[in-house]
Design a protein around this motif. Structure first.
Motif, short mmCIF file in Angstrom:
data_model
loop_
_atom_site.label_atom_id
_atom_site.label_comp_id
_atom_site.label_asym_id
_atom_site.label_seq_id
_atom_site.Cartn_x
_atom_site.Cartn_y
_atom_site.Cartn_z
N PHE A 1 43.94 36.73 34.32
CA PHE A 1 44.58 37.84 33.63
C PHE A 1 45.41 37.34 32.44
O PHE A 1 45.50 37.99 31.40
CB PHE A 1 45.49 38.62 34.59
CG PHE A 1 44.73 39.51 35.53
CD1 PHE A 1 43.79 40.40 35.06
CD2 PHE A 1 44.95 39.46 36.89
CE1 PHE A 1 43.07 41.22 35.91
CE2 PHE A 1 44.25 40.27 37.76
CZ PHE A 1 43.30 41.16 37.27
N THR A 2 46.01 36.15 32.57
CA THR A 2 46.79 35.59 31.47
C THR A 2 45.89 35.30 30.27
O THR A 2 46.23 35.60 29.12
CB THR A 2 47.50 34.30 31.91
OG1 THR A 2 48.38 34.60 33.00
CG2 THR A 2 48.31 33.71 30.76
N ILE A 3 44.71 34.73 30.54
CA ILE A 3 43.76 34.43 29.46
C ILE A 3 43.31 35.71 28.78
O ILE A 3 43.31 35.82 27.55
CB ILE A 3 42.56 33.65 30.02
CG1 ILE A 3 43.00 32.25 30.49
CG2 ILE A 3 41.47 33.53 28.97
CD1 ILE A 3 41.92 31.47 31.20
N LEU B 1 35.66 33.06 34.64
CA LEU B 1 37.02 33.48 34.96
C LEU B 1 37.16 33.96 36.40
O LEU B 1 38.25 33.92 36.96
CB LEU B 1 37.47 34.59 34.00
CG LEU B 1 37.62 34.20 32.54
CD1 LEU B 1 38.14 35.37 31.72
CD2 LEU B 1 38.53 33.00 32.38
N GLU B 2 36.06 34.41 36.99
CA GLU B 2 36.13 34.88 38.36
C GLU B 2 36.37 33.74 39.34
O GLU B 2 36.77 33.99 40.48
CB GLU B 2 34.85 35.63 38.72
CG GLU B 2 34.66 36.93 37.94
CD GLU B 2 33.36 37.62 38.29
OE1 GLU B 2 32.52 36.97 38.94
OE2 GLU B 2 33.20 38.80 37.91
N MET B 3 36.12 32.49 38.90
CA MET B 3 36.34 31.34 39.76
C MET B 3 37.77 30.80 39.66
O MET B 3 38.16 29.94 40.42
CB MET B 3 35.35 30.21 39.39
CG MET B 3 33.90 30.60 39.61
SD MET B 3 33.57 31.05 41.32
CE MET B 3 31.84 31.53 41.21
N LEU B 4 38.54 31.33 38.71
CA LEU B 4 39.92 30.90 38.54
C LEU B 4 40.85 31.77 39.38
O LEU B 4 40.48 32.88 39.78
CB LEU B 4 40.32 30.99 37.07
CG LEU B 4 39.57 30.10 36.09
CD1 LEU B 4 40.06 30.39 34.67
CD2 LEU B 4 39.75 28.64 36.43
N PRO B 5 42.07 31.32 39.62
CA PRO B 5 43.05 32.19 40.25
C PRO B 5 43.25 33.46 39.42
O PRO B 5 43.25 33.40 38.18
CB PRO B 5 44.33 31.33 40.28
CG PRO B 5 43.83 29.93 40.21
CD PRO B 5 42.59 29.97 39.39
N PRO B 6 43.40 34.62 40.05
CA PRO B 6 43.51 35.87 39.29
C PRO B 6 44.62 35.86 38.26
O PRO B 6 44.47 36.40 37.16
CB PRO B 6 43.77 36.92 40.39
CG PRO B 6 43.22 36.31 41.63
CD PRO B 6 43.42 34.84 41.50
N GLU B 7 45.77 35.22 38.59
CA GLU B 7 46.89 35.20 37.65
C GLU B 7 46.51 34.50 36.36
O GLU B 7 46.85 34.97 35.26
CB GLU B 7 48.11 34.49 38.29
CG GLU B 7 48.67 35.19 39.51
CD GLU B 7 47.90 34.85 40.78
OE1 GLU B 7 46.93 34.06 40.68
OE2 GLU B 7 48.27 35.38 41.84
#
Length: 305
Positions: free
Chosen positions: A89-91, A80-86
């Motif tokens: 947080f949604t996940i 998840l750290e490689m994804l956009p923060p938005e």
């Protein structure tokens, strides 16, 4: 539990979508793909050799970059750290409190975010509302045990005034038993500069009228009449109305609403009949004002539906 499972399924769905998009990007960065691209471009005479070297170098850079970030994906889940923060947080927002604690062991910076944990308050509100709709007293006790409500009639009244998740039949039973909460709930209404039938509709949207006439309905109308007069002192002086007169008008409006909207009443009350009957009970009320009351019910409908 159904809501939790549904939320977890939504979170897993977002997870899969993000992972598939990420893997698609990797597919276009594999060495085999780059080799084919470079070979195809090498056959064209319109592209210079320097352009080939730049494209090949750019492809190699992208490949090594993605390869360095692929360790977690190869283990079966995306980091998840490689994804956009938005998106991260949604996940995480779809997880319940227990799963969020587990996630915080892996992604401490993301899963320990204060906004995510504040969102867990909605789970407690849902649980408390479901409990209230089964047993009002137990529901209020649940809210107090979680620190959502203080043991105060005024605080309970504010909560009831602001929420729309409580079953109106259970709420009516609760307010009938807790007249102290009912008193504070009535004072939260502001009927200033509202036409009487419209104010009565707003009142009954928050505090549902009983299905039958009786002491509780009379209590509600009495409390409404005093509150309406307190919110409109200038209008009351201008029209010469008192809380008792407003009480008579409210009762007349309820009876008129039943008469005009009920399919069982064949001979509907006329405007002239309503004016005559109402002014007989409250003689100081002007004929024009009573006529406007009739028009409002005729055009808009029941005041306590």
């Amino acid at each position: 539990m159904v809501k939790f499972r549904y939320s977890l399924q939504m979170g897993q769905g977002l997870w899969r979508v993000a992972r598939n998009q990420h893997l698609q990007q990797e597919a276009y960065s594999e060495p085999g793909y780059l080799s084919r691209e470079q070979s195809r471009r090498g056959t064209s005479g319109n592209i210079s050799q320097s352009g080939h070297r730049k494209q090949a170098q750019g492809g190699i850079d992208i490949y090594h970059l993605l390869k360095a970030r692929r360790s977690k994906e190869q283990e079966g889940f995306i980091n998840l750290e490689m994804l956009p923060p938005e998106l991260s947080f949604t996940i995480l927002s779809y997880l319940n409190a227990t799963d969020l604690c587990l996630a915080s062991c892996v992604w401490q910076d993301l899963a320990n975010d204060e906004l995510l944990w504040q969102g867990k308050l909605y789970l407690q509100l849902d649980e408390g509302s479901l409990t209230f709709n089964a047993n009002p007293e137990e529901g209020v006790s649940y809210f107090m045990s979680k620190g959502i409500l203080d043991d105060s009639p005024k605080e309970i009244a504010k909560f009831i005034f602001c929420t729309r998740t409580l079953n109106w039949k259970k709420l009516r039973i609760y307010l009938d038993e807790r007249r102290d909460v009912l008193d504070d709930l009535v004072t939260l209404h502001n009927f200033r500069n509202q036409f009487l039938p419209n104010a009565l509709r707003e009142f009954f949207r928050h505090i549902h009228a009983p299905e039958e006439r009786g002491e509780y309905l009379e209590t509600l109308i009495t409390k409404f009449s005093h509150r309406f007069c307190a919110c409109n002192p200038d209008l009351m002086r201008e029209l010469g109305l008192s809380p008792d007169a407003v009480y008579v008008l409210c009762y007349s409006l309820i009876l008129l609403s039943i008469d005009l909207t009920s399919p069982h009443v064949k001979n509907k009350m006329s405007k002239r009949e309503f004016i005559r009957n109402t002014r007989r009970a409250a003689q100081n009320i002007s004929e024009d004002f009573v006529g406007h009351l009739y028009d409002n019910i005729y055009l808009i409908g029941h005041v306590a539906a």
